[in-house]
Design an enzyme around this catalytic site. Sequence first.
Site, PDB file in Angstrom:
ATOM      1  N   LYS A  53       7.022  -5.959  -4.717  1.00  0.00           N
ATOM      2  CA  LYS A  53       7.600  -7.096  -3.993  1.00  0.00           C
ATOM      3  C   LYS A  53       7.594  -6.840  -2.489  1.00  0.00           C
ATOM      4  O   LYS A  53       7.247  -7.726  -1.696  1.00  0.00           O
ATOM      5  CB  LYS A  53       9.023  -7.370  -4.493  1.00  0.00           C
ATOM      6  CG  LYS A  53       9.072  -7.957  -5.890  1.00  0.00           C
ATOM      7  CD  LYS A  53      10.508  -8.136  -6.362  1.00  0.00           C
ATOM      8  CE  LYS A  53      10.573  -8.738  -7.756  1.00  0.00           C
ATOM      9  NZ  LYS A  53      11.969  -8.933  -8.216  1.00  0.00           N
ATOM     10  N   SER A  69      13.512  -5.650  -3.990  1.00  0.00           N
ATOM     11  CA  SER A  69      14.497  -5.217  -4.979  1.00  0.00           C
ATOM     12  C   SER A  69      14.192  -5.855  -6.331  1.00  0.00           C
ATOM     13  O   SER A  69      13.698  -6.978  -6.397  1.00  0.00           O
ATOM     14  CB  SER A  69      15.910  -5.604  -4.516  1.00  0.00           C
ATOM     15  OG  SER A  69      16.886  -5.065  -5.375  1.00  0.00           O
ATOM     16  N   ASP A  70      14.483  -5.116  -7.381  1.00  0.00           N
ATOM     17  CA  ASP A  70      14.316  -5.653  -8.730  1.00  0.00           C
ATOM     18  C   ASP A  70      15.393  -5.058  -9.621  1.00  0.00           C
ATOM     19  O   ASP A  70      15.822  -3.916  -9.396  1.00  0.00           O
ATOM     20  CB  ASP A  70      12.930  -5.324  -9.286  1.00  0.00           C
ATOM     21  CG  ASP A  70      12.661  -6.071 -10.583  1.00  0.00           C
ATOM     22  OD1 ASP A  70      12.394  -7.286 -10.511  1.00  0.00           O
ATOM     23  OD2 ASP A  70      12.758  -5.459 -11.659  1.00  0.00           O
ATOM     24  N   GLN A  71      15.817  -5.806 -10.615  1.00  0.00           N
ATOM     25  CA  GLN A  71      16.926  -5.352 -11.456  1.00  0.00           C
ATOM     26  C   GLN A  71      16.652  -5.643 -12.925  1.00  0.00           C
ATOM     27  O   GLN A  71      16.095  -6.682 -13.271  1.00  0.00           O
ATOM     28  CB  GLN A  71      18.214  -6.068 -11.040  1.00  0.00           C
ATOM     29  CG  GLN A  71      19.448  -5.603 -11.785  1.00  0.00           C
ATOM     30  CD  GLN A  71      20.673  -6.416 -11.386  1.00  0.00           C
ATOM     31  OE1 GLN A  71      20.791  -7.583 -11.731  1.00  0.00           O
ATOM     32  NE2 GLN A  71      21.558  -5.810 -10.627  1.00  0.00           N
ATOM     33  N   GLY A 106      16.243  -1.409  -8.553  1.00  0.00           N
ATOM     34  CA  GLY A 106      15.281  -0.726  -7.698  1.00  0.00           C
ATOM     35  C   GLY A 106      15.359  -1.299  -6.299  1.00  0.00           C
ATOM     36  O   GLY A 106      15.537  -2.505  -6.116  1.00  0.00           O
TER      37      GLY A 106
END
Length: 202
Positions: A53, A69-71, A106
Amino acid sequence: MKYPLILASSSPFRQSLLQKFNLPFDTFSPNVDESALNNETPAQLVKRLSELKARAASKHFSKGLVIGSDQVAVFNEQILGKPHNKHNAVKQSSLFSGHSVTFLTGLCVYDLTSGESKTCIEPFNVTFKTLTDAQISAYCDAEQPYNCAGSFKSEGLGICLFEKLTGDDPNSLIGLPLIKLSQLLAEFGLDVLSAQSNTALS
């Protein structure tokens, strides 16, 4: 300010979190495929996606510090997707009742000029109350958390589902670990507090 800040997300929740830093920033939607690879662990998935991203910003910007960011939510070692409808949300919430769910977020900061990036993974644990079917159904109708990993919005009514929260930074549960982010930005030479004087002058 030394660096333009860029948030690689169209999420209004992440945008409102980043506004806490009181610094100007641009946003864009990274449009990356969020599917897990074969044999990819939850931690590997959020690390890879947060980096993807952030790096997607190179299509839109030539310089700046990009935040990606990733979750994911993890329960019984399984990655939980977004429920997308009430039936799936009720099913997820019923599984969680009386149990703990781990959220892995992340976070990547990527310098468009140098190509350098720094990435970390922030865990956060949520322990759910023992919930009745009626409570779960009422919650889903009230907040319709169908695009949220874990089938709840902790920044809203979802807080009433929980027994306790355990982690370093409650912001990470909403999608952006601000404590870690301020540390990573400082490693790139952007001190959020010192930058406030520049913001006041602009």
